[in-house]
Design a protein around this motif. Structure first.
Motif, PDB file in Angstrom:
ATOM      1  N   LYS A   6      70.399  26.008  26.480  1.00 12.94           N
ATOM      2  CA  LYS A   6      70.284  24.858  26.480  1.00 12.94           C
ATOM      3  C   LYS A   6      69.476  24.664  25.560  1.00 12.94           C
ATOM      4  O   LYS A   6      68.932  25.397  24.915  1.00 12.94           O
ATOM      5  CB  LYS A   6      69.698  24.373  27.745  1.00 12.94           C
ATOM      6  CG  LYS A   6      68.519  23.131  27.299  1.00 12.94           C
ATOM      7  CD  LYS A   6      67.755  23.248  28.911  1.00 12.94           C
ATOM      8  CE  LYS A   6      66.988  21.209  28.846  1.00 12.94           C
ATOM      9  NZ  LYS A   6      66.815  20.883  29.429  1.00 12.94           N
ATOM     10  N   GLY A   8      67.078  22.151  23.323  1.00 13.28           N
ATOM     11  CA  GLY A   8      66.314  20.567  23.356  1.00 13.28           C
ATOM     12  C   GLY A   8      66.970  20.079  24.245  1.00 13.28           C
ATOM     13  O   GLY A   8      66.840  20.618  25.594  1.00 13.28           O
ATOM     14  N   ARG A   9      67.167  18.560  24.466  1.00 16.12           N
ATOM     15  CA  ARG A   9      67.705  17.798  25.661  1.00 16.12           C
ATOM     16  C   ARG A   9      69.543  18.384  25.736  1.00 16.12           C
ATOM     17  O   ARG A   9      70.094  17.634  26.360  1.00 16.12           O
ATOM     18  CB  ARG A   9      67.865  16.909  25.313  1.00 16.12           C
ATOM     19  CG  ARG A   9      65.939  16.725  25.669  1.00 16.12           C
ATOM     20  CD  ARG A   9      65.893  15.121  25.956  1.00 16.12           C
ATOM     21  NE  ARG A   9      66.032  14.424  24.798  1.00 16.12           N
ATOM     22  CZ  ARG A   9      65.860  13.158  24.897  1.00 16.12           C
ATOM     23  NH1 ARG A   9      64.702  12.211  25.506  1.00 16.12           N
ATOM     24  NH2 ARG A   9      65.518  12.074  24.279  1.00 16.12           N
ATOM     25  N   MET A  10      69.960  19.157  24.681  1.00 15.24           N
ATOM     26  CA  MET A  10      71.533  18.864  24.293  1.00 15.24           C
ATOM     27  C   MET A  10      71.960  20.427  24.911  1.00 15.24           C
ATOM     28  O   MET A  10      71.549  21.651  24.851  1.00 15.24           O
ATOM     29  CB  MET A  10      71.781  19.468  23.155  1.00 15.24           C
ATOM     30  CG  MET A  10      71.166  17.846  22.177  1.00 15.24           C
ATOM     31  SD  MET A  10      72.399  16.313  22.635  1.00 15.24           S
ATOM     32  CE  MET A  10      73.800  16.453  22.490  1.00 15.24           C
ATOM     33  N   TYR A  11      72.927  20.828  24.445  1.00 14.11           N
ATOM     34  CA  TYR A  11      74.236  22.264  25.308  1.00 14.11           C
ATOM     35  C   TYR A  11      75.309  22.137  24.563  1.00 14.11           C
ATOM     36  O   TYR A  11      76.208  21.481  24.221  1.00 14.11           O
ATOM     37  CB  TYR A  11      74.591  21.273  26.882  1.00 14.11           C
ATOM     38  CG  TYR A  11      73.541  21.881  28.095  1.00 14.11           C
ATOM     39  CD1 TYR A  11      72.901  22.655  29.093  1.00 14.11           C
ATOM     40  CD2 TYR A  11      72.755  20.050  28.498  1.00 14.11           C
ATOM     41  CE1 TYR A  11      71.927  22.119  29.985  1.00 14.11           C
ATOM     42  CE2 TYR A  11      71.737  20.223  29.421  1.00 14.11           C
ATOM     43  CZ  TYR A  11      71.065  20.868  30.264  1.00 14.11           C
ATOM     44  OH  TYR A  11      70.244  20.715  30.680  1.00 14.11           O
TER      45      TYR A  11
END
Length: 154
Positions: A6, A8-11
């Motif tokens: 992960k 931030g808000r991304m993977y």
């Protein structure tokens, strides 16, 4: 084991490729399997002097030409752990149309054990499901061999 990270808000998801690596070769006088004896002659080069039990597969084309040999498991004096997944992984990666299983009994007695028979049935079922038939299972011991196909066990 790699897994998604992960950020931030991304993977970040790993990207894989599979590669078949040639580790060597065998010099043989026949490359097409016409009988259990042919399978024995080819596999015996790897198995005849092994002090421990080894399980290998002969990977075949639609015309029973050997496209590769793969050692699936190298075990102890009297056992070798084998899982259908490892066998068929090799068959799929090599684009094999069928396969022949071969293993040795360092004791010298090539008689099939109950475990050998159970495993072979499981492998045959998996092969049917994957459309990669198991044509035979040959057990080698002390210069002799037995064939599951010839004995009506497959």
């Amino acid at each position: 084991m790699l897994k998604a990270q992960k950020i931030g808000r991304m993977y970040r998801i790993p990207n894989f490729s599979l590669t078949l690596i040639r580790e060597g070769s065998y010099l043989v006088d026949c490359k097409t399997i016409r009988s259990p004896e042919d399978a024995y002659k080819i596999a015996n080069m790897e198995l005849e002097n092994s002090p421990n039990e080894k399980f290998l597969v002969l990977l075949l084309t639609t015309k029973n030409t050997v496209i590769g040999i793969s050692i699936v498991s190298s075990g102890t004096l009297n056992a070798s752990l084998v899982c259908p997944r490892e066998i068929f992984q090799r068959a799929i990666l090599s684009n094999a149309a069928s396969l022949i299983c071969v293993h040795n009994h360092p004791s010298g007695n090539p008689t099939a054990s109950n475990e050998d028979i159970t495993l072979t049935k499981k492998l045959a079922e998996a092969g049917t499901l994957l459309n990669i038939p198991v044509l035979d299972h040959v057990i080698i011991g002390d210069g002799k061999y037995i064939s599951f196909k010839e004995r009506g066990l497959l």
